[in-house]
Motif scaffolding. Structure first.
Motif, short mmCIF file in Angstrom:
data_model
loop_
_atom_site.label_atom_id
_atom_site.label_comp_id
_atom_site.label_asym_id
_atom_site.label_seq_id
_atom_site.Cartn_x
_atom_site.Cartn_y
_atom_site.Cartn_z
N PRO A 1 15.14 -2.67 2.81
CA PRO A 1 15.75 -3.64 3.74
C PRO A 1 15.90 -3.08 5.15
O PRO A 1 15.71 -3.80 6.13
CB PRO A 1 17.11 -3.92 3.09
CG PRO A 1 16.87 -3.69 1.63
CD PRO A 1 15.92 -2.54 1.56
N ALA A 2 16.22 -1.78 5.27
CA ALA A 2 16.39 -1.19 6.60
C ALA A 2 15.07 -1.17 7.36
O ALA A 2 15.02 -1.48 8.55
CB ALA A 2 16.95 0.22 6.47
N ALA A 3 13.98 -0.80 6.67
CA ALA A 3 12.67 -0.76 7.33
C ALA A 3 12.23 -2.16 7.73
O ALA A 3 11.67 -2.37 8.81
CB ALA A 3 11.64 -0.11 6.42
N THR A 4 12.49 -3.13 6.87
CA THR A 4 12.14 -4.52 7.18
C THR A 4 12.89 -5.00 8.41
O THR A 4 12.31 -5.61 9.32
CB THR A 4 12.46 -5.43 5.98
OG1 THR A 4 11.69 -5.01 4.86
CG2 THR A 4 12.14 -6.89 6.31
N ALA A 5 14.19 -4.69 8.47
CA ALA A 5 15.00 -5.10 9.62
C ALA A 5 14.53 -4.41 10.90
O ALA A 5 14.54 -5.02 11.98
CB ALA A 5 16.46 -4.78 9.35
N PHE A 6 14.10 -3.16 10.79
CA PHE A 6 13.63 -2.43 11.96
C PHE A 6 12.35 -3.05 12.51
O PHE A 6 12.21 -3.25 13.72
CB PHE A 6 13.40 -0.97 11.58
CG PHE A 6 12.96 -0.10 12.74
CD1 PHE A 6 13.85 0.25 13.74
CD2 PHE A 6 11.67 0.38 12.81
CE1 PHE A 6 13.46 1.05 14.80
CE2 PHE A 6 11.26 1.18 13.86
CZ PHE A 6 12.16 1.52 14.86
N LEU A 7 11.42 -3.36 11.63
CA LEU A 7 10.17 -3.99 12.08
C LEU A 7 10.43 -5.37 12.69
O LEU A 7 9.81 -5.76 13.69
CB LEU A 7 9.19 -4.10 10.92
CG LEU A 7 8.57 -2.77 10.45
CD1 LEU A 7 7.76 -2.99 9.18
CD2 LEU A 7 7.72 -2.16 11.54
N GLU A 8 11.34 -6.10 12.10
CA GLU A 8 11.69 -7.41 12.65
C GLU A 8 12.30 -7.28 14.04
O GLU A 8 12.05 -8.11 14.92
CB GLU A 8 12.65 -8.13 11.70
CG GLU A 8 11.99 -8.59 10.39
CD GLU A 8 12.98 -9.17 9.44
OE1 GLU A 8 14.22 -9.07 9.68
OE2 GLU A 8 12.55 -9.74 8.41
N LEU A 9 13.08 -6.24 14.25
CA LEU A 9 13.67 -6.00 15.55
C LEU A 9 12.59 -5.74 16.60
O LEU A 9 12.72 -6.13 17.77
CB LEU A 9 14.63 -4.81 15.47
CG LEU A 9 15.40 -4.44 16.74
CD1 LEU A 9 16.28 -5.62 17.19
CD2 LEU A 9 16.25 -3.22 16.51
N LEU A 10 11.50 -5.09 16.18
CA LEU A 10 10.39 -4.84 17.08
C LEU A 10 9.53 -6.08 17.31
O LEU A 10 8.66 -6.08 18.19
CB LEU A 10 9.49 -3.73 16.50
CG LEU A 10 10.09 -2.32 16.43
CD1 LEU A 10 9.13 -1.39 15.71
CD2 LEU A 10 10.42 -1.79 17.81
N GLY A 11 9.76 -7.09 16.52
CA GLY A 11 8.96 -8.31 16.63
C GLY A 11 7.58 -8.16 16.03
O GLY A 11 6.67 -8.92 16.34
N ILE A 12 7.44 -7.18 15.12
CA ILE A 12 6.14 -6.93 14.49
C ILE A 12 6.36 -6.76 13.00
O ILE A 12 6.01 -5.75 12.40
CB ILE A 12 5.45 -5.70 15.07
CG1 ILE A 12 6.44 -4.52 15.18
CG2 ILE A 12 4.86 -5.99 16.42
CD1 ILE A 12 5.81 -3.24 15.63
N GLY A 13 6.98 -7.76 12.37
CA GLY A 13 7.32 -7.71 10.97
C GLY A 13 6.12 -7.46 10.06
O GLY A 13 4.97 -7.60 10.49
N PRO A 14 6.38 -7.05 8.83
CA PRO A 14 5.30 -6.74 7.88
C PRO A 14 4.34 -7.89 7.69
O PRO A 14 4.73 -9.05 7.75
CB PRO A 14 6.07 -6.44 6.58
CG PRO A 14 7.46 -6.14 7.00
CD PRO A 14 7.71 -6.93 8.26
N GLU A 15 3.07 -7.52 7.45
CA GLU A 15 2.05 -8.55 7.22
C GLU A 15 2.00 -8.95 5.77
O GLU A 15 2.28 -8.16 4.90
CB GLU A 15 0.69 -7.99 7.68
CG GLU A 15 0.68 -7.66 9.16
CD GLU A 15 -0.60 -6.98 9.59
OE1 GLU A 15 -1.34 -6.48 8.72
OE2 GLU A 15 -0.88 -6.93 10.79
#
Length: 291
Positions: free
Chosen positions: A277-291
């Motif tokens: 969940p932390a990594a997912t939230a971090f990527l979302e914060l960057l605006g480049i969420g997981p594919e």
């Protein structure tokens, strides 16, 4: 067998000392020693060899240690997944990056992430791009920021390109080239270079460019740390090719445009397996969420 006992074993293994391990775990040494002894009795094997001078793992302890780490990671992941169902991000976020990353302001992003998710624990590691790719593939870190030649792409991980930039030459103020506004690779090939170690992604950007131009160069100084690389250049030991965004934060160096300069691409990468969940939230914060 309890998770706390596993934490104690890991602490002793990492410090090679029961007193320091107890201090790290915020318990008295007698309590830590007692719990490890209980665990050894349950397992039927000694985990540590204890002498008056040192503590070290036995073969049984060496076999137990990685499994203990996996158990603690799994327990932490379980707690984080449960917390995520009620909208709370917790657990570990391990991020790796190259020293010259410039496409993302890492300190600012981490500050915002911490403000949004104060119960998440953040660890930040610096390394070479090829090392970071392997760490993501092995699950040692969740997210990493790389810089690699534009002709390459990270393999075995998911990736998003962030930016591309042409390298510039940097020299000391008293270097013969300091008065030039631009040079080409042929002119630079006669200079002594300071660079990253051979076969690293950061070094490959320059090596490939000189090879493609049919040129060779002398690199007597190899440095694993980009900041120290810049210090050697500032001391007049040679020329370096560095990303302009990184050079902008340096002082005491002269920047020269290279007309046929090599380019590098910056990427953010993450693992192919399910993200925490932390990594997912971090990527979302960057605006480049997981594919």
């Amino acid at each position: 067998m309890e998770l706390q006992q596993m934490r104690y074993v890991i602490a002793v293994a990492e410090t090679n000392n029961f007193t320091r391990a107890a201090q790290r775990c915020l318990v008295v040494q007698s309590a830590l020693s007692h719990q490890i002894a209980r665990l050894e009795n349950e397992l039927g094997a000694r985990l540590f060899e204890r002498t008056s001078r040192r503590v070290r793992l036995t073969p049984a302890g060496a076999a137990f240690l990685p499994v203990a780490r996996q158990c603690l990671d799994a327990a932490e992941r379980a707690a984080a997944e449960v917390a995520a169902t009620v909208g709370e991000v917790r657990g570990r976020l391990a991020v790796g990056l190259i020293p010259t990353v410039a496409a993302v302001d890492i300190p600012t992003v981490l500050k915002k992430f911490h403000q949004l998710h104060p119960k998440a624990r953040i660890s930040l590691g610096v390394g070479a791009s090829n090392e970071l790719v392997e760490q993501v593939k092995q699950g040692e870190i969740e997210v990493a920021f790389l810089g690699i030649p534009v002709t390459a792409r990270p393999q075995g991980v998911l990736a998003r390109e962030l930016a591309r930039e042409r390298l510039v030459a940097v020299v000391s103020p008293d270097h013969p080239l300091a008065g030039e506004t631009s040079v080409d690779l042929r002119r630079l090939s006669s200079e002594v270079f300071v660079d990253l170690p051979a076969k690293t992604a950061g070094r490959a950007q320059s090596d490939l460019a000189f090879t493609a131009a049919g040129l060779t160069r002398e690199v007597p100084f190899e440095v694993t740390n980009a900041d120290y690389l810049a210090r050697l250049v500032g001391a007049g030991l040679g020329v370096a090719l560095l990303p302009p965004a990184y050079v902008a934060g340096l002082t005491g160096l002269v920047t020269i445009e290279v007309t046929d300069a090599p380019s590098r691409a910056e990427y953010v990468i993450w693992g192919r397996e399910s993200l925490t969940p932390a990594a997912t939230a971090f990527l979302e914060l960057l605006g480049i969420g997981p594919e």
